[in-house]
Design a protein around this motif. Structure first.
Motif, PDB file in Angstrom:
ATOM      1  N   UNK A  79      -5.519 -10.320  10.008  1.00  0.00           N
ATOM      2  CA  UNK A  79      -6.035 -11.560   9.409  1.00  0.00           C
ATOM      3  C   UNK A  79      -6.008 -11.487   7.881  1.00  0.00           C
ATOM      4  N   UNK A  80      -6.311 -10.309   7.333  1.00  0.00           N
ATOM      5  CA  UNK A  80      -6.254 -10.150   5.877  1.00  0.00           C
ATOM      6  C   UNK A  80      -4.835 -10.374   5.364  1.00  0.00           C
ATOM      7  N   UNK A  81      -3.861  -9.847   6.085  1.00  0.00           N
ATOM      8  CA  UNK A  81      -2.463 -10.019   5.688  1.00  0.00           C
ATOM      9  C   UNK A  81      -2.079 -11.497   5.731  1.00  0.00           C
ATOM     10  N   UNK A  82      -2.475 -12.170   6.795  1.00  0.00           N
ATOM     11  CA  UNK A  82      -2.144 -13.593   6.927  1.00  0.00           C
ATOM     12  C   UNK A  82      -2.806 -14.416   5.817  1.00  0.00           C
ATOM     13  N   UNK A  83      -4.067 -14.117   5.513  1.00  0.00           N
ATOM     14  CA  UNK A  83      -4.777 -14.861   4.469  1.00  0.00           C
ATOM     15  C   UNK A  83      -4.124 -14.651   3.110  1.00  0.00           C
ATOM     16  N   UNK A  84      -3.711 -13.433   2.822  1.00  0.00           N
ATOM     17  CA  UNK A  84      -3.064 -13.151   1.541  1.00  0.00           C
ATOM     18  C   UNK A  84      -1.720 -13.865   1.435  1.00  0.00           C
ATOM     19  N   UNK A  85      -0.929 -13.784   2.505  1.00  0.00           N
ATOM     20  CA  UNK A  85       0.379 -14.434   2.481  1.00  0.00           C
ATOM     21  C   UNK A  85       0.243 -15.950   2.336  1.00  0.00           C
ATOM     22  N   UNK A  86      -0.715 -16.530   3.067  1.00  0.00           N
ATOM     23  CA  UNK A  86      -0.890 -17.977   3.005  1.00  0.00           C
ATOM     24  C   UNK A  86      -1.360 -18.425   1.620  1.00  0.00           C
ATOM     25  N   UNK A  87      -2.257 -17.669   1.011  1.00  0.00           N
ATOM     26  CA  UNK A  87      -2.753 -18.026  -0.326  1.00  0.00           C
ATOM     27  C   UNK A  87      -1.626 -17.973  -1.351  1.00  0.00           C
ATOM     28  N   UNK A  88      -0.791 -16.940  -1.273  1.00  0.00           N
ATOM     29  CA  UNK A  88       0.321 -16.839  -2.217  1.00  0.00           C
ATOM     30  C   UNK A  88       1.363 -17.940  -1.971  1.00  0.00           C
ATOM     31  N   UNK A 124       5.898  -9.934  -6.405  1.00  0.00           N
ATOM     32  CA  UNK A 124       4.735  -9.255  -5.839  1.00  0.00           C
ATOM     33  C   UNK A 124       4.862  -9.108  -4.328  1.00  0.00           C
ATOM     34  N   UNK A 125       5.248 -10.176  -3.653  1.00  0.00           N
ATOM     35  CA  UNK A 125       5.369 -10.125  -2.196  1.00  0.00           C
ATOM     36  C   UNK A 125       6.442  -9.121  -1.787  1.00  0.00           C
ATOM     37  N   UNK A 126       7.558  -9.087  -2.498  1.00  0.00           N
ATOM     38  CA  UNK A 126       8.613  -8.110  -2.200  1.00  0.00           C
ATOM     39  C   UNK A 126       8.097  -6.684  -2.347  1.00  0.00           C
ATOM     40  N   UNK A 127       7.302  -6.461  -3.376  1.00  0.00           N
ATOM     41  CA  UNK A 127       6.736  -5.123  -3.569  1.00  0.00           C
ATOM     42  C   UNK A 127       5.798  -4.755  -2.417  1.00  0.00           C
ATOM     43  N   UNK A 128       4.990  -5.704  -1.979  1.00  0.00           N
ATOM     44  CA  UNK A 128       4.068  -5.437  -0.872  1.00  0.00           C
ATOM     45  C   UNK A 128       4.838  -5.050   0.390  1.00  0.00           C
ATOM     46  N   UNK A 129       5.877  -5.807   0.695  1.00  0.00           N
ATOM     47  CA  UNK A 129       6.613  -5.591   1.942  1.00  0.00           C
ATOM     48  C   UNK A 129       7.464  -4.334   1.897  1.00  0.00           C
ATOM     49  N   UNK A 130       8.109  -4.064   0.783  1.00  0.00           N
ATOM     50  CA  UNK A 130       9.068  -2.962   0.727  1.00  0.00           C
ATOM     51  C   UNK A 130       8.476  -1.634   0.270  1.00  0.00           C
ATOM     52  N   UNK A 131       7.408  -1.666  -0.529  1.00  0.00           N
ATOM     53  CA  UNK A 131       6.873  -0.425  -1.104  1.00  0.00           C
ATOM     54  C   UNK A 131       5.411  -0.189  -0.721  1.00  0.00           C
ATOM     55  N   UNK A 132       4.566  -1.168  -0.998  1.00  0.00           N
ATOM     56  CA  UNK A 132       3.131  -0.952  -0.801  1.00  0.00           C
ATOM     57  C   UNK A 132       2.776  -0.742   0.658  1.00  0.00           C
ATOM     58  N   UNK A 133       3.496  -1.374   1.547  1.00  0.00           N
ATOM     59  CA  UNK A 133       3.187  -1.226   2.975  1.00  0.00           C
ATOM     60  C   UNK A 133       3.374   0.218   3.430  1.00  0.00           C
ATOM     61  N   UNK A 134       4.443   0.854   2.964  1.00  0.00           N
ATOM     62  CA  UNK A 134       4.668   2.262   3.314  1.00  0.00           C
ATOM     63  C   UNK A 134       3.577   3.159   2.726  1.00  0.00           C
ATOM     64  N   UNK A 135       3.120   2.826   1.525  1.00  0.00           N
ATOM     65  CA  UNK A 135       2.054   3.607   0.905  1.00  0.00           C
ATOM     66  C   UNK A 135       0.758   3.480   1.703  1.00  0.00           C
ATOM     67  N   UNK A 136       0.460   2.281   2.176  1.00  0.00           N
ATOM     68  CA  UNK A 136      -0.738   2.096   3.013  1.00  0.00           C
ATOM     69  C   UNK A 136      -0.632   2.903   4.291  1.00  0.00           C
ATOM     70  N   UNK A 137       0.543   2.884   4.909  1.00  0.00           N
ATOM     71  CA  UNK A 137       0.724   3.600   6.173  1.00  0.00           C
ATOM     72  C   UNK A 137       0.620   5.107   6.006  1.00  0.00           C
ATOM     73  N   UNK A 138       1.135   5.620   4.876  1.00  0.00           N
ATOM     74  CA  UNK A 138       1.169   7.070   4.669  1.00  0.00           C
ATOM     75  C   UNK A 138      -0.117   7.616   4.059  1.00  0.00           C
ATOM     76  N   UNK A 139      -0.671   6.900   3.066  1.00  0.00           N
ATOM     77  CA  UNK A 139      -1.821   7.434   2.335  1.00  0.00           C
ATOM     78  C   UNK A 139      -3.085   6.588   2.487  1.00  0.00           C
ATOM     79  N   UNK A 140      -2.994   5.431   3.124  1.00  0.00           N
ATOM     80  CA  UNK A 140      -4.162   4.588   3.334  1.00  0.00           C
ATOM     81  C   UNK A 140      -4.711   3.971   2.063  1.00  0.00           C
ATOM     82  N   UNK A 141      -3.840   3.644   1.114  1.00  0.00           N
ATOM     83  CA  UNK A 141      -4.298   3.065  -0.150  1.00  0.00           C
ATOM     84  C   UNK A 141      -3.251   2.109  -0.701  1.00  0.00           C
ATOM     85  N   UNK A 142      -3.673   1.269  -1.634  1.00  0.00           N
ATOM     86  CA  UNK A 142      -2.769   0.322  -2.284  1.00  0.00           C
ATOM     87  C   UNK A 142      -2.111   0.978  -3.498  1.00  0.00           C
ATOM     88  N   UNK A 143      -1.156   0.282  -4.090  1.00  0.00           N
ATOM     89  CA  UNK A 143      -0.449   0.821  -5.252  1.00  0.00           C
ATOM     90  C   UNK A 143      -0.929   0.147  -6.534  1.00  0.00           C
TER      91      UNK A 143
END
Length: 254
Positions: free
Chosen positions: A73-82, A107-126
């Motif tokens: 839901x957080x992902x959907x809310x962020x995408x919809x707001x942007x 920003x959205x490209x960075x979230x999808x291509x880079x930040x998502x992997x960082x969340x999955x691996x380290x549990x944090x944002x960039x």
């Protein structure tokens, strides 16, 4: 190591331990031992332990599944707001509109291509993601409307950026594991106690009882694996995905 391989090994190990302990216990029992009688109090305790542990497992599974749903839901809310920011900017002059849309897309490209992997691996944002979102905020807030029509659009744009930032922070807060260590201690200990109560029922080495004991222990292992798999909403198993971003924005890459 594949998650399915981990699950298979865990279930096989649980079955193997129960069967080996049962066989060894049976061999060490004297031939004249009567295993046909089980005290009523042991049957009652076994039943109550099983019921209590089943409730705890159910609550744990419901908790991690709800956390996964909230993360999506957080992902959907962020995408919809942007997306709203990008669409509502159409009333602005061409240079301002294109700058806002370009920064949103970056920003959205960075979230999808880079930040998502960082969340999955380290549990944090960039930090880069925070900088890109701040650039979008500055694009919106620094512009001075030059007509009543633009002025009416200004505040909704500011609110949409604020909603995106809030959803991003919530996404970061839910990136890590949701189950505390003490809960895992209780789940694992409870599973050991529940499976251990099989031996208190004086189980014999008949094929039917051995199969049931093995299946029961494998079920406990599967449910614990299920909780572990759902415990990281953005990385393992049926995880939250960046699909809302992909469905609202084109050419994101990755």
């Amino acid at each position: 190591m594949s998650e399915w391989l981990v699950l298979t090994l865990a279930m096989a190990a649980a079955c193997g331990v129960v069967l080996i302990v049962t066989v060894l216990r049976h061999r060490r029992t004297s031939p004249d031992y009567d295993a046909s009688e089980t005290p009523d109090v042991i049957e009652y305790m076994t039943m109550m332990i099983g019921v209590v542990y089943a409730i705890v497992l159910g609550l744990a599974i419901a908790g991690v599944w709800e956390a996964r749903s909230v993360a999506q839901d957080h992902v959907h809310a962020e995408a919809q707001a942007l997306h709203e920011v990008s669409e509502r900017a159409r009333v602005y002059p061409t240079d301002v509109r294109e700058r806002i849309r370009t920064d949103v897309h970056t920003y959205v490209s960075h979230v999808v291509t880079t930040e998502w992997d960082t969340m999955a691996e380290r549990g944090e944002l960039t930090d880069r993601g925070a900088q890109l979102l701040a650039r979008v905020r500055h694009d919106v807030t620094d512009y001075q409307p030059k007509s009543d029509f633009e002025a009416q659009t200004y505040q909704p744009l500011v609110d949409a950026v604020a909603a995106a930032a809030d959803a991003r922070n919530s996404r970061g807060d839910s990136a890590g594991a949701t189950m505390p260590g003490v809960v895992w201690f209780g789940l694992i200990t409870g599973g050991l106690v529940t499976v251990g109560m099989i031996f208190a029922l004086q189980i014999r080495r008949t094929p039917r009882e051995l199969i049931l004991a093995g299946l029961f222990s494998a079920l406990i292992a599967f449910l614990l694996f299920l909780i572990w798999d759902f415990d990281a909403p953005y990385s393992r198993g049926i995880a939250a995905t960046p699909e809302p971003f992909r469905s609202l924005f084109d050419n994101l890459g990755g």
